[in-house]
Structure formats: structure tokens, C-alpha cells
Design a protein around this motif. Sequence first.
Motif, mmCIF file in Angstrom:
data_model
loop_
_atom_site.group_PDB
_atom_site.id
_atom_site.type_symbol
_atom_site.label_atom_id
_atom_site.label_comp_id
_atom_site.label_asym_id
_atom_site.label_seq_id
_atom_site.Cartn_x
_atom_site.Cartn_y
_atom_site.Cartn_z
ATOM 1 N N ALA A 1 0.840 -1.355 0.000
ATOM 2 C CA ALA A 1 0.090 -0.066 -0.036
ATOM 3 C C ALA A 1 0.850 1.351 0.024
ATOM 4 O O ALA A 1 0.451 2.246 -0.438
ATOM 5 N N LYS A 2 2.198 1.282 0.477
ATOM 6 C CA LYS A 2 2.999 2.402 0.519
ATOM 7 C C LYS A 2 3.782 2.475 -0.807
ATOM 8 O O LYS A 2 4.594 3.469 -0.998
ATOM 9 N N HIS A 3 3.711 1.659 -1.672
ATOM 10 C CA HIS A 3 4.158 1.764 -3.141
ATOM 11 C C HIS A 3 3.554 2.902 -3.904
ATOM 12 O O HIS A 3 2.228 2.897 -3.838
ATOM 13 N N PRO A 4 4.537 3.537 -4.460
ATOM 14 C CA PRO A 4 3.780 4.998 -5.260
ATOM 15 C C PRO A 4 2.695 4.320 -6.436
ATOM 16 O O PRO A 4 1.900 5.187 -6.729
ATOM 17 N N GLY A 5 2.950 3.266 -6.932
ATOM 18 C CA GLY A 5 2.044 2.533 -8.013
ATOM 19 C C GLY A 5 1.082 1.834 -7.657
ATOM 20 O O GLY A 5 0.287 1.059 -8.219
ATOM 21 N N LYS B 1 -10.740 1.546 -12.724
ATOM 22 C CA LYS B 1 -10.160 2.028 -13.581
ATOM 23 C C LYS B 1 -8.531 2.293 -13.489
ATOM 24 O O LYS B 1 -8.191 2.832 -12.259
ATOM 25 N N CYS B 2 -7.598 2.199 -14.375
ATOM 26 C CA CYS B 2 -6.232 2.776 -14.219
ATOM 27 C C CYS B 2 -6.187 4.088 -14.404
ATOM 28 O O CYS B 2 -6.796 4.732 -15.221
ATOM 29 N N VAL B 3 -5.541 5.059 -13.461
ATOM 30 C CA VAL B 3 -5.477 6.248 -13.448
ATOM 31 C C VAL B 3 -3.999 6.838 -13.971
ATOM 32 O O VAL B 3 -3.953 7.783 -13.881
ATOM 33 N N ARG B 4 -2.979 5.514 -14.099
ATOM 34 C CA ARG B 4 -1.871 6.369 -14.802
ATOM 35 C C ARG B 4 -1.490 4.991 -15.749
ATOM 36 O O ARG B 4 -1.418 3.934 -15.017
ATOM 37 N N LEU C 1 -3.018 -4.003 -6.731
ATOM 38 C CA LEU C 1 -1.986 -4.332 -7.807
ATOM 39 C C LEU C 1 -1.199 -3.135 -7.823
ATOM 40 O O LEU C 1 -1.327 -2.094 -7.364
ATOM 41 N N ILE C 2 -0.018 -3.517 -8.543
ATOM 42 C CA ILE C 2 0.992 -2.352 -8.590
ATOM 43 C C ILE C 2 1.352 -2.080 -10.185
ATOM 44 O O ILE C 2 1.351 -2.834 -10.793
ATOM 45 N N VAL C 3 1.336 -0.670 -10.335
ATOM 46 C CA VAL C 3 1.399 -0.227 -11.889
ATOM 47 C C VAL C 3 2.799 0.514 -11.886
ATOM 48 O O VAL C 3 2.579 1.638 -10.896
ATOM 49 N N GLU C 4 3.871 0.225 -12.260
ATOM 50 C CA GLU C 4 4.948 1.255 -12.426
ATOM 51 C C GLU C 4 5.247 1.952 -13.596
ATOM 52 O O GLU C 4 4.825 1.333 -14.771
ATOM 53 N N VAL D 1 -0.593 -1.054 -19.234
ATOM 54 C CA VAL D 1 -1.963 -0.554 -19.263
ATOM 55 C C VAL D 1 -1.791 0.970 -19.299
ATOM 56 O O VAL D 1 -1.084 1.670 -19.368
ATOM 57 N N ARG D 2 -3.214 1.126 -19.675
ATOM 58 C CA ARG D 2 -3.445 2.607 -20.296
ATOM 59 C C ARG D 2 -4.398 3.246 -19.346
ATOM 60 O O ARG D 2 -5.385 2.670 -18.702
ATOM 61 N N VAL D 3 -4.549 4.730 -19.004
ATOM 62 C CA VAL D 3 -5.481 5.363 -18.480
ATOM 63 C C VAL D 3 -6.876 5.128 -18.738
ATOM 64 O O VAL D 3 -7.082 5.003 -20.069
ATOM 65 N N GLY D 4 -7.672 4.821 -17.864
ATOM 66 C CA GLY D 4 -9.003 4.497 -18.209
ATOM 67 C C GLY D 4 -9.266 2.896 -18.284
ATOM 68 O O GLY D 4 -10.681 2.321 -18.237
#
Length: 151
Positions: free
Chosen positions: A72-76, A123-126, A148-151, A104-107
Motif C-alpha cells: 500500500a506504500k508503493h507509489p504505483g 480503472k487505471c489512473v496512470r 495491484l502495482i502499476v509502475e 496498461v493505459r489510463v481508463g
Amino acid sequence: MPREGSKPQIDSALVHQLAQLLDETGLTEIEYGTQEWHLRVAKGSLAPAAFAAVAAPSAPAAAIAAVENDPAKHPGAVLSPMVGVAYIRPEPDAAPFIQVGDEVRVGQTLVLIEAMKVFNPIKCVRAGKVTRVLVANGAPVEYGEPLLIVE
């Protein structure tokens, strides 16, 4: 306590007890440890049970380990906006929305969370690459829980 450079001895009775606790409680992951060692037992449809024992992190590595131990502390981190049941597949026999390694793409829909019989798309925000999926299909989730983590 293992000596530095030696292989840690895994207490199979402890691993068995933790795995049994997972079955009894319906949890998918449990962690236990002391200052000298740490053990994580996880199960789910995404990966086989994982067992790990490691030495306590050094002071500089402690900050990195804090993010590893608390995704949860991960920036992504993509956090659950609600309490419910997470679904990583649109249908039981369908392919998952996302997998580790996917761009992944925004939205883009990442996960569905069912709350009060309503399926809410998360939805993905970044834009980025999925590096970790932290929930199993059909797993209960809490508000603020990392999905999940998105970097």
C-alpha cells in the motif's frame, strides 16, 4: 537463527500451521516473523503457495523492505476504493483483465469489485506496466487494500 551466508532452516511444522490457518480462515496470505526472520505463506489462483524466510533487513534496506512488506506504500499501488469482492476476470472462464507484465493505459479496467450486488470497475489512473497482482479472483477486499502495482 541462521548464520550469515548459510541457508535458513525452515520450520515445516510452522509452515504447516500457517497453511492450515489460511484454510480455516479463508485468507489467501499470512505473514509471521521476528527481528531475525520473516515467513510469508500465500495461496491463490494466481500463483502457487510461496514460502520465504529471510534475515532481518539492515537499516538502509529497511525503507525498501517497508514498501515490499506493505504494498500500500508503493507509489504505483492501486488501492481498493471500497469493501467488496475483487474479480480479476469479467467472467469465470474469461481471460483476466490484466496480468503481470501487461502494459496498461489510463481508463482501462483493471479489476471489478462487487459491493452490494453491483460490479464496480476499478480503472487505471496512470499508464504503466503491471508488476504485481496482489488479489486472487473472488477474494474479499477491504477499503484501502492494495490490489495491484502499476509502475
